[in-house]
Design a protein around this motif. Structure first.
Motif, PDB file in Angstrom:
ATOM      1  N   LYS A  23       0.917  -1.245  -0.144  1.00  0.00           N
ATOM      2  CA  LYS A  23       0.093   0.063  -0.070  1.00  0.00           C
ATOM      3  C   LYS A  23       1.048   1.307  -0.003  1.00  0.00           C
ATOM      4  O   LYS A  23       2.064   1.228   0.585  1.00  0.00           O
ATOM      5  CB  LYS A  23      -1.171   0.018   1.261  1.00  0.00           C
ATOM      6  CG  LYS A  23      -2.189  -0.991   1.057  1.00  0.00           C
ATOM      7  CD  LYS A  23      -3.072  -0.953   2.347  1.00  0.00           C
ATOM      8  CE  LYS A  23      -4.213  -2.140   2.181  1.00  0.00           C
ATOM      9  NZ  LYS A  23      -5.027  -2.178   3.258  1.00  0.00           N
ATOM     10  N   ASP A  58      -3.386   4.742  -1.952  1.00  0.00           N
ATOM     11  CA  ASP A  58      -4.003   4.304  -0.823  1.00  0.00           C
ATOM     12  C   ASP A  58      -4.393   5.383   0.546  1.00  0.00           C
ATOM     13  O   ASP A  58      -5.357   5.405   1.039  1.00  0.00           O
ATOM     14  CB  ASP A  58      -3.431   2.845  -0.258  1.00  0.00           C
ATOM     15  CG  ASP A  58      -3.366   1.825  -0.931  1.00  0.00           C
ATOM     16  OD1 ASP A  58      -4.320   1.058  -1.440  1.00  0.00           O
ATOM     17  OD2 ASP A  58      -2.128   1.756  -1.644  1.00  0.00           O
ATOM     18  N   TYR A  59      -3.134   6.037   0.509  1.00  0.00           N
ATOM     19  CA  TYR A  59      -3.339   6.950   1.799  1.00  0.00           C
ATOM     20  C   TYR A  59      -2.832   8.265   1.278  1.00  0.00           C
ATOM     21  O   TYR A  59      -2.053   8.486   0.545  1.00  0.00           O
ATOM     22  CB  TYR A  59      -2.369   6.487   2.934  1.00  0.00           C
ATOM     23  CG  TYR A  59      -2.825   5.281   3.774  1.00  0.00           C
ATOM     24  CD1 TYR A  59      -3.566   5.596   4.908  1.00  0.00           C
ATOM     25  CD2 TYR A  59      -2.541   4.182   3.038  1.00  0.00           C
ATOM     26  CE1 TYR A  59      -3.836   4.445   5.556  1.00  0.00           C
ATOM     27  CE2 TYR A  59      -2.792   2.938   3.887  1.00  0.00           C
ATOM     28  CZ  TYR A  59      -3.469   3.064   5.167  1.00  0.00           C
ATOM     29  OH  TYR A  59      -3.752   1.984   6.053  1.00  0.00           O
ATOM     30  N   GLU A  61      -1.278  11.704   3.395  1.00  0.00           N
ATOM     31  CA  GLU A  61      -1.155  12.143   4.734  1.00  0.00           C
ATOM     32  C   GLU A  61      -1.185  13.755   4.317  1.00  0.00           C
ATOM     33  O   GLU A  61      -0.086  14.151   3.847  1.00  0.00           O
ATOM     34  CB  GLU A  61       0.057  11.912   5.066  1.00  0.00           C
ATOM     35  CG  GLU A  61       0.322  12.457   6.486  1.00  0.00           C
ATOM     36  CD  GLU A  61       1.465  11.671   7.228  1.00  0.00           C
ATOM     37  OE1 GLU A  61       1.509  10.931   7.942  1.00  0.00           O
ATOM     38  OE2 GLU A  61       2.613  11.940   6.621  1.00  0.00           O
ATOM     39  N   GLY A  94     -13.811   9.202   1.918  1.00  0.00           N
ATOM     40  CA  GLY A  94     -14.339   7.840   1.471  1.00  0.00           C
ATOM     41  C   GLY A  94     -13.529   7.646   0.251  1.00  0.00           C
ATOM     42  O   GLY A  94     -13.666   6.551  -0.448  1.00  0.00           O
ATOM     43  N   ARG A  97      -7.952   6.989   1.830  1.00  0.00           N
ATOM     44  CA  ARG A  97      -7.684   6.984   3.562  1.00  0.00           C
ATOM     45  C   ARG A  97      -6.951   8.439   3.676  1.00  0.00           C
ATOM     46  O   ARG A  97      -5.695   8.296   3.366  1.00  0.00           O
ATOM     47  CB  ARG A  97      -7.075   5.890   3.959  1.00  0.00           C
ATOM     48  CG  ARG A  97      -7.848   4.796   3.803  1.00  0.00           C
ATOM     49  CD  ARG A  97      -7.473   3.425   4.701  1.00  0.00           C
ATOM     50  NE  ARG A  97      -7.539   3.657   6.182  1.00  0.00           N
ATOM     51  CZ  ARG A  97      -8.656   3.713   6.831  1.00  0.00           C
ATOM     52  NH1 ARG A  97      -9.557   3.367   6.035  1.00  0.00           N
ATOM     53  NH2 ARG A  97      -8.763   3.980   8.159  1.00  0.00           N
ATOM     54  N   THR A  99      -4.895  10.913   6.313  1.00  0.00           N
ATOM     55  CA  THR A  99      -3.928  10.656   7.521  1.00  0.00           C
ATOM     56  C   THR A  99      -3.366  12.060   7.862  1.00  0.00           C
ATOM     57  O   THR A  99      -3.307  12.946   6.992  1.00  0.00           O
ATOM     58  CB  THR A  99      -2.942   9.952   7.057  1.00  0.00           C
ATOM     59  OG1 THR A  99      -3.460   8.717   6.196  1.00  0.00           O
ATOM     60  CG2 THR A  99      -1.932   9.374   8.012  1.00  0.00           C
ATOM     61  N   LYS A 115     -13.217   9.987  15.440  1.00  0.00           N
ATOM     62  CA  LYS A 115     -13.375   9.841  14.047  1.00  0.00           C
ATOM     63  C   LYS A 115     -14.613  10.321  13.217  1.00  0.00           C
ATOM     64  O   LYS A 115     -14.615  10.669  12.039  1.00  0.00           O
ATOM     65  CB  LYS A 115     -13.092   8.315  13.675  1.00  0.00           C
ATOM     66  CG  LYS A 115     -12.657   7.947  12.222  1.00  0.00           C
ATOM     67  CD  LYS A 115     -12.468   6.400  11.977  1.00  0.00           C
ATOM     68  CE  LYS A 115     -12.024   6.175  10.559  1.00  0.00           C
ATOM     69  NZ  LYS A 115     -13.263   6.541   9.683  1.00  0.00           N
ATOM     70  N   ASP A 121      -8.977   9.588   8.550  1.00  0.00           N
ATOM     71  CA  ASP A 121      -9.215   8.043   8.799  1.00  0.00           C
ATOM     72  C   ASP A 121      -8.199   7.560   9.860  1.00  0.00           C
ATOM     73  O   ASP A 121      -8.211   6.607  10.480  1.00  0.00           O
ATOM     74  CB  ASP A 121      -9.164   7.271   7.610  1.00  0.00           C
ATOM     75  CG  ASP A 121     -10.442   7.807   6.628  1.00  0.00           C
ATOM     76  OD1 ASP A 121     -11.423   7.651   6.902  1.00  0.00           O
ATOM     77  OD2 ASP A 121      -9.833   8.373   5.604  1.00  0.00           O
ATOM     78  N   THR A 122      -6.815   8.085   9.740  1.00  0.00           N
ATOM     79  CA  THR A 122      -5.738   7.510  10.143  1.00  0.00           C
ATOM     80  C   THR A 122      -4.764   8.492  10.966  1.00  0.00           C
ATOM     81  O   THR A 122      -4.727   9.673  10.286  1.00  0.00           O
ATOM     82  CB  THR A 122      -4.945   6.837   8.985  1.00  0.00           C
ATOM     83  OG1 THR A 122      -5.678   5.825   8.351  1.00  0.00           O
ATOM     84  CG2 THR A 122      -3.659   6.041   9.387  1.00  0.00           C
ATOM     85  N   TYR A 147      -9.671   5.774  15.270  1.00  0.00           N
ATOM     86  CA  TYR A 147      -8.796   5.865  14.139  1.00  0.00           C
ATOM     87  C   TYR A 147      -7.758   4.690  14.094  1.00  0.00           C
ATOM     88  O   TYR A 147      -7.435   3.874  14.864  1.00  0.00           O
ATOM     89  CB  TYR A 147      -7.819   7.126  14.354  1.00  0.00           C
ATOM     90  CG  TYR A 147      -8.605   8.492  14.395  1.00  0.00           C
ATOM     91  CD1 TYR A 147      -8.861   8.940  13.258  1.00  0.00           C
ATOM     92  CD2 TYR A 147      -8.804   8.973  15.788  1.00  0.00           C
ATOM     93  CE1 TYR A 147      -9.467  10.130  13.172  1.00  0.00           C
ATOM     94  CE2 TYR A 147      -9.753  10.188  15.772  1.00  0.00           C
ATOM     95  CZ  TYR A 147      -9.791  10.830  14.452  1.00  0.00           C
ATOM     96  OH  TYR A 147     -10.487  12.019  14.444  1.00  0.00           O
ATOM     97  N   GLU A 148      -7.572   4.191  12.584  1.00  0.00           N
ATOM     98  CA  GLU A 148      -6.233   3.597  12.346  1.00  0.00           C
ATOM     99  C   GLU A 148      -5.080   4.094  13.138  1.00  0.00           C
ATOM    100  O   GLU A 148      -4.907   5.392  12.901  1.00  0.00           O
ATOM    101  CB  GLU A 148      -6.375   3.096  10.894  1.00  0.00           C
ATOM    102  CG  GLU A 148      -5.197   2.481  10.516  1.00  0.00           C
ATOM    103  CD  GLU A 148      -4.895   2.309   9.051  1.00  0.00           C
ATOM    104  OE1 GLU A 148      -4.277   1.307   8.678  1.00  0.00           O
ATOM    105  OE2 GLU A 148      -5.715   2.925   8.213  1.00  0.00           O
TER     106      GLU A 148
END
Length: 279
Positions: A23, A58-59, A61, A94, A97, A99, A115, A121-122, A147-148
């Motif tokens: 990821k 995927d993420y 930040e 959605g 993800r 961060t 959250k 999400d993270t 949160y993750e």
């Protein structure tokens, strides 16, 4: 066995399929913001968000959560604080993800809402080994908020082996979801990375996913990321055009080409490379 479609003189299948499990976490705005005091305007961040979504990353930040008083809000941009009303103007929940990073000593639980009240999400908790007690307090609160979670032990090239081992033992018992090997000063070479991946895995166990965050001071960020992938990590940090603190990070466009995973498309990111190169 077929032919490698990019290098016709080589057979297909030379690269381990471990790359397909990776990821990708983009930290362009957060780490790149260190270069311009997080003064990306909202249109720029929105354009980056849309490109990352279209590329299948995927993420994203997007910055830091920071308590008031740590920085002059007139001197730094909004991505040092990531206030919720600002985030909602530039991202859509959605689609990827989202961060933020929590710097131990610069944030309190009060800055971390439930959250369900956030587009985030993270959370990734950045800490030195000596500050793990405070990191675990932030971790416990973040988990309660839903949160993750990640723990990133910074500057590991400056930590002696016994101290790192003891820290990893504690992190392995913390209940965190993910951990990143962080080469804050770009001091590592691939043989260091291979050793450290196995050290971290031994202490963290199978229940915690492992990733890497590499800096490019010795032009090794991409090579070190490849070494980590070969050794079985789960995620890799990268930034557009490698923008980031100091000499920068692993360039995400190179990483996506290497992964050659059909779920990723480097095209939308390539369209932003010139914009970031101008910085």
């Amino acid at each position: 066995m077929g032919v490698d479609y990019r290098v016709r003189c080589c057979p297909d299948g030379l690269v381990t399929d471990r790359r397909r499990r990776i990821k990708v976490l983009d930290c362009t705005i957060r780490d790149g913001g260190i270069c311009n005091d997080w003064k990306f305007d909202e249109a720029w961040v929105r354009k980056t968000f849309e490109a990352l979504v279209e590329s299948g990353v995927d993420y994203m930040e997007i910055g830091y959560k920071t308590k008031d008083g740590m920085f002059d809000r007139n001197a730094v941009g909004p991505w040092r604080f990531c206030d919720e009303e600002v985030l909602r103007r530039v991202v859509e929940p959605g689609k990827i993800r989202m961060t933020t990073m929590l710097d131990v000593g610069r944030v309190t639980p009060a800055e971390i809402p439930p959250k369900e009240d956030s587009v985030i999400d993270t959370v990734r908790i950045a800490t030195y080994v000596k500050d793990l007690d405070e990191a675990f307090r932030l971790l416990e609160h973040s988990q309660k908020m839903g949160y993750e979670t990640f723990i990133n032990i910074m500057a590991i090239s400056c930590v002696d082996s016994d101290t790192l081992d003891n820290g990893l033992k504690r992190v392995g018992q913390s209940g965190v979801d993910n951990v990143a090997i962080v080469d804050s000063f770009g001091a590592l070479f691939p043989y260091h990375v291979r050793y450290l991946v196995h050290k971290y895995m031994n202490y963290l166990g199978e229940g915690i996913k492992l990733g890497v965050h590499m800096h490019n001071n010795q032009q090794q960020a991409f090579a070190n990321s490849i070494a980590a992938i070969d050794e079985g990590v789960d995620f890799v940090d990268a930034t557009i055009h490698g923008i980031g603190r100091g000499a920068g990070n692993c360039p995400i466009e190179l990483l996506l080409f290497y992964l050659d995973n059909p779920r990723y498309d480097a095209g939308p990111i390539l369209e932003l490379v010139d914009d970031f190169a101008t910085l």
